[in-house]
Motif scaffolding. Structure first.
Motif, PDB file in Angstrom:
ATOM      1  N   ARG A  76       0.824  -1.218   0.000  1.00  0.00           N
ATOM      2  CA  ARG A  76       0.000   0.000   0.000  1.00  0.00           C
ATOM      3  C   ARG A  76       0.852   1.259   0.000  1.00  0.00           C
ATOM      4  O   ARG A  76       0.404   2.309  -0.454  1.00  0.00           O
ATOM      5  N   LEU A  77       2.063   1.166   0.535  1.00  0.00           N
ATOM      6  CA  LEU A  77       2.959   2.326   0.482  1.00  0.00           C
ATOM      7  C   LEU A  77       3.466   2.576  -0.932  1.00  0.00           C
ATOM      8  O   LEU A  77       3.846   3.696  -1.270  1.00  0.00           O
ATOM      9  N   GLY A  78       3.473   1.548  -1.758  1.00  0.00           N
ATOM     10  CA  GLY A  78       3.946   1.702  -3.124  1.00  0.00           C
ATOM     11  C   GLY A  78       5.232   0.957  -3.356  1.00  0.00           C
ATOM     12  O   GLY A  78       6.065   0.802  -2.453  1.00  0.00           O
ATOM     13  N   THR A  79       5.416   0.488  -4.573  1.00  0.00           N
ATOM     14  CA  THR A  79       6.611  -0.265  -4.952  1.00  0.00           C
ATOM     15  C   THR A  79       7.254   0.390  -6.160  1.00  0.00           C
ATOM     16  O   THR A  79       6.623   1.202  -6.851  1.00  0.00           O
ATOM     17  N   PRO A  80       8.505   0.057  -6.453  1.00  0.00           N
ATOM     18  CA  PRO A  80       9.139   0.615  -7.655  1.00  0.00           C
ATOM     19  C   PRO A  80       8.368   0.241  -8.916  1.00  0.00           C
ATOM     20  O   PRO A  80       7.603  -0.728  -8.951  1.00  0.00           O
ATOM     21  N   VAL A  81       8.598   1.009  -9.955  1.00  0.00           N
ATOM     22  CA  VAL A  81       7.880   0.792 -11.214  1.00  0.00           C
ATOM     23  C   VAL A  81       8.141  -0.600 -11.753  1.00  0.00           C
ATOM     24  O   VAL A  81       7.245  -1.254 -12.302  1.00  0.00           O
ATOM     25  N   ASP A  82       9.390  -1.091 -11.598  1.00  0.00           N
ATOM     26  CA  ASP A  82       9.745  -2.409 -12.109  1.00  0.00           C
ATOM     27  C   ASP A  82       9.308  -3.537 -11.198  1.00  0.00           C
ATOM     28  O   ASP A  82       9.565  -4.704 -11.503  1.00  0.00           O
ATOM     29  N   ARG A  83       8.652  -3.183 -10.098  1.00  0.00           N
ATOM     30  CA  ARG A  83       8.209  -4.233  -9.175  1.00  0.00           C
ATOM     31  C   ARG A  83       6.743  -4.004  -8.795  1.00  0.00           C
ATOM     32  O   ARG A  83       6.415  -3.603  -7.684  1.00  0.00           O
ATOM     33  N   PRO A  84       5.817  -4.217  -9.750  1.00  0.00           N
ATOM     34  CA  PRO A  84       4.411  -4.062  -9.393  1.00  0.00           C
ATOM     35  C   PRO A  84       3.950  -5.185  -8.471  1.00  0.00           C
ATOM     36  O   PRO A  84       4.519  -6.280  -8.459  1.00  0.00           O
ATOM     37  N   VAL A  85       2.926  -4.904  -7.711  1.00  0.00           N
ATOM     38  CA  VAL A  85       2.346  -5.915  -6.830  1.00  0.00           C
ATOM     39  C   VAL A  85       1.464  -6.823  -7.691  1.00  0.00           C
ATOM     40  O   VAL A  85       0.522  -6.368  -8.336  1.00  0.00           O
ATOM     41  N   ARG A  86       1.773  -8.102  -7.673  1.00  0.00           N
ATOM     42  CA  ARG A  86       1.046  -9.059  -8.506  1.00  0.00           C
ATOM     43  C   ARG A  86      -0.145  -9.602  -7.721  1.00  0.00           C
ATOM     44  O   ARG A  86       0.028 -10.348  -6.745  1.00  0.00           O
ATOM     45  N   VAL A  87      -1.338  -9.193  -8.169  1.00  0.00           N
ATOM     46  CA  VAL A  87      -2.585  -9.571  -7.500  1.00  0.00           C
ATOM     47  C   VAL A  87      -3.293 -10.616  -8.361  1.00  0.00           C
ATOM     48  O   VAL A  87      -3.393 -10.474  -9.584  1.00  0.00           O
ATOM     49  N   TYR A  88      -3.798 -11.651  -7.700  1.00  0.00           N
ATOM     50  CA  TYR A  88      -4.461 -12.746  -8.405  1.00  0.00           C
ATOM     51  C   TYR A  88      -5.926 -12.808  -7.998  1.00  0.00           C
ATOM     52  O   TYR A  88      -6.276 -12.707  -6.809  1.00  0.00           O
ATOM     53  N   ALA A  89      -6.796 -12.945  -8.986  1.00  0.00           N
ATOM     54  CA  ALA A  89      -8.228 -13.142  -8.744  1.00  0.00           C
ATOM     55  C   ALA A  89      -8.697 -14.261  -9.650  1.00  0.00           C
ATOM     56  O   ALA A  89      -8.334 -14.309 -10.831  1.00  0.00           O
ATOM     57  N   ASP A  90      -9.499 -15.179  -9.095  1.00  0.00           N
ATOM     58  CA  ASP A  90      -9.957 -16.309  -9.900  1.00  0.00           C
ATOM     59  C   ASP A  90     -11.468 -16.433  -9.809  1.00  0.00           C
ATOM     60  O   ASP A  90     -12.124 -15.816  -8.966  1.00  0.00           O
ATOM     61  N   GLY A  91     -12.009 -17.246 -10.704  1.00  0.00           N
ATOM     62  CA  GLY A  91     -13.448 -17.450 -10.720  1.00  0.00           C
ATOM     63  C   GLY A  91     -13.879 -18.209 -11.962  1.00  0.00           C
ATOM     64  O   GLY A  91     -13.063 -18.597 -12.807  1.00  0.00           O
ATOM     65  N   ILE A  92     -15.197 -18.396 -12.075  1.00  0.00           N
ATOM     66  CA  ILE A  92     -15.787 -19.068 -13.239  1.00  0.00           C
ATOM     67  C   ILE A  92     -16.083 -18.036 -14.323  1.00  0.00           C
ATOM     68  O   ILE A  92     -15.861 -18.271 -15.502  1.00  0.00           O
ATOM     69  N   PHE A  93     -16.660 -16.898 -13.919  1.00  0.00           N
ATOM     70  CA  PHE A  93     -16.965 -15.774 -14.807  1.00  0.00           C
ATOM     71  C   PHE A  93     -17.900 -16.181 -15.943  1.00  0.00           C
ATOM     72  O   PHE A  93     -17.709 -15.798 -17.099  1.00  0.00           O
ATOM     73  N   ASP A  94     -18.913 -16.975 -15.599  1.00  0.00           N
ATOM     74  CA  ASP A  94     -19.932 -17.360 -16.587  1.00  0.00           C
ATOM     75  C   ASP A  94     -20.912 -16.206 -16.755  1.00  0.00           C
ATOM     76  O   ASP A  94     -21.304 -15.559 -15.765  1.00  0.00           O
ATOM     77  N   LEU A  95     -21.308 -15.955 -17.977  1.00  0.00           N
ATOM     78  CA  LEU A  95     -22.186 -14.811 -18.294  1.00  0.00           C
ATOM     79  C   LEU A  95     -21.593 -13.538 -17.689  1.00  0.00           C
ATOM     80  O   LEU A  95     -22.218 -12.864 -16.863  1.00  0.00           O
ATOM     81  N   PHE A  96     -20.399 -13.202 -18.089  1.00  0.00           N
ATOM     82  CA  PHE A  96     -19.647 -12.074 -17.520  1.00  0.00           C
ATOM     83  C   PHE A  96     -20.524 -10.821 -17.436  1.00  0.00           C
ATOM     84  O   PHE A  96     -21.091 -10.367 -18.428  1.00  0.00           O
ATOM     85  N   HIS A  97     -20.642 -10.265 -16.225  1.00  0.00           N
ATOM     86  CA  HIS A  97     -21.546  -9.139 -15.980  1.00  0.00           C
ATOM     87  C   HIS A  97     -20.838  -8.070 -15.154  1.00  0.00           C
ATOM     88  O   HIS A  97     -19.637  -8.178 -14.847  1.00  0.00           O
ATOM     89  N   SER A  98     -21.602  -7.050 -14.799  1.00  0.00           N
ATOM     90  CA  SER A  98     -21.024  -5.898 -14.101  1.00  0.00           C
ATOM     91  C   SER A  98     -20.492  -6.259 -12.713  1.00  0.00           C
ATOM     92  O   SER A  98     -19.554  -5.633 -12.221  1.00  0.00           O
TER      93      SER A  98
END
Length: 377
Positions: A76-98
């Protein structure tokens, strides 16, 4: 957001000397390995929104640099440009909606400098642990690739995250809603992620979900079946029986007739409204013209109208023409005795044997007669 140029975790830039260099060493960045990855920078990063997100297994840059773990506070404090925070999100995402898009937006904006990886489970895993889907896995992959918040898509994502999977994709944090997700014999498939301090919660969007959308379709199945039959789909494609097909087609014909009747009613109402407006205008014009006519009539034939005055003028002219003015004639004074009643004088009567010779004489005799009557009175 993906509008600006994005750099890969493998991108190499000159690090600032001193404290920044020590911080970079703490994060475990190997500059030599980073420099080797800069050759594939254009292939790895997404520069604009005109291209879909790449698949993880098609990325040509396989960075082998050491990946130092981050805490949520450091991220949250921030990282260097060459070191972004890699965030993972998973799911089924059937009938992709808002609701899906909002969850990914929250995951993307958790930290100032983040790189969002989205894992999509395959059809086999989904049918085994959750149920059948409306969209197949290829369609769901493509839907995620074209979401603006997604930087990379991982196909055939695991149902339960393993340390090997997290290490392979160098995942720092996992984003998902905080509701326990019981599946595959576990009360919460994200329990071990939460215990490791790698879980970051997002908020669900109320009122929208894939199950809700499917429920609407099932609830109004007849409506959508009739709609698709009307649009050219066959009963076989819709899995509709012969009897139901005929019923739906008959209902469509009834609806068409109702629509025609409704259109006729609306047109008739519009016609009646137009006639009423025109009749109202005609009545107003008639009233104005009638008032004008009555006023003109009264001016001409009323008690003080022009016609009466003209008639009086003409009649007076005729009388003047028939009886012109005569010079006054003095009547002789007669002496009357009180004992005798005056005997009438008939001197004014014309002589029977001698009629008046001219109209002037006749008018003189008429005037003398009137003077004699006045004397008697």
């Amino acid at each position: 957001m993906r509008g600006a140029t994005k750099t890969s975790p493998c991108d190499s830039k000159e690090l600032v000397k001193g404290e920044d260099l020590r911080d970079a060493r703490k994060l475990g960045m190997n500059l030599v390995v980073h420099q080797k990855c800069t050759m594939d920078k254009d292939k790895f990063s997404r520069k604009t929104l005109t291209a879909p997100a790449p698949f993880a297994d098609e990325s040509s840059c396989q960075c082998q640099a050491p990946h130092e773990k981050l805490t949520i506070a450091q991220a949250r404090l921030g990282t260097p440009v060459d070191r972004p925070v890699r965030v993972y999100a998973d799911g089924i995402f059937d009938l992709f909606h808002s609701g899906h898009a909002r969850a990914l937006m929250q995951a993307k904006t958790l930290f100032p400098n983040s790189y969002l990886l989205v894992g999509v489970c395959s059809d086999d895993l989904t049918h085994k642990f959750k149920g059948f889907t409306v969209m197949n896995e290829a369609e769901r992959y493509e839907a995620l690739r074209h979401c603006r918040y997604v930087d990379e898509v991982i196909r055939d994502a695991p149902w339960t995250l393993t340390p090997e999977f997290l290490e392979k994709h160098k995942i720092d944090f996992v984003a998902h809603d905080d509701i326990p997700y019981s599946s595959a014999g576990s009360d919460d498939v994200y329990k071990h992620i939460k215990e490791a301090g790698m879980f970051v919660p997002t908020q669900r969007t109320e009122g929208i979900s894939t199950s809700d959308i499917i429920t609407r379709i099932v609830r109004d199945y007849d409506v959508y079946a009739r709609r698709n039959l009307q649009r050219g789909y066959t009963a076989k494609e819709l899995n509709v029986s012969f009897i139901n097909e005929k019923k739906y087609r008959f209902q469509n014909q009834v609806d068409k007739m109702k629509e025609k009747v409704k259109n006729v009613e609306e047109r008739s109402k519009e016609f009646v409204n137009r006639v009423e407006e025109k009749s109202h205008d005609l009545i107003q014009k008639w009233e104005e013209k009638s008032r004008e006519f009555i006023g003109n009539f009264l001016e001409l034939f009323g008690p003080d109208g022009a016609w009466k005055q003209m008639f009086q003028e003409r009649s007076s002219r005729m009388l003047q023409a028939l009886s012109p003015k005569q010079s006054p004639v003095s009547s002789p004074t007669r002496s009357r005795s009180p004992s005798r009643s005056p005997s009438p004088t008939f001197s004014w009567l014309p002589n029977k044997t001698s009629p008046p010779s001219s109209p002037k004489a006749a008018s003189a005799s008429i005037s003398s007669m009137s003077e004699g009557d006045e004397d008697e009175k």
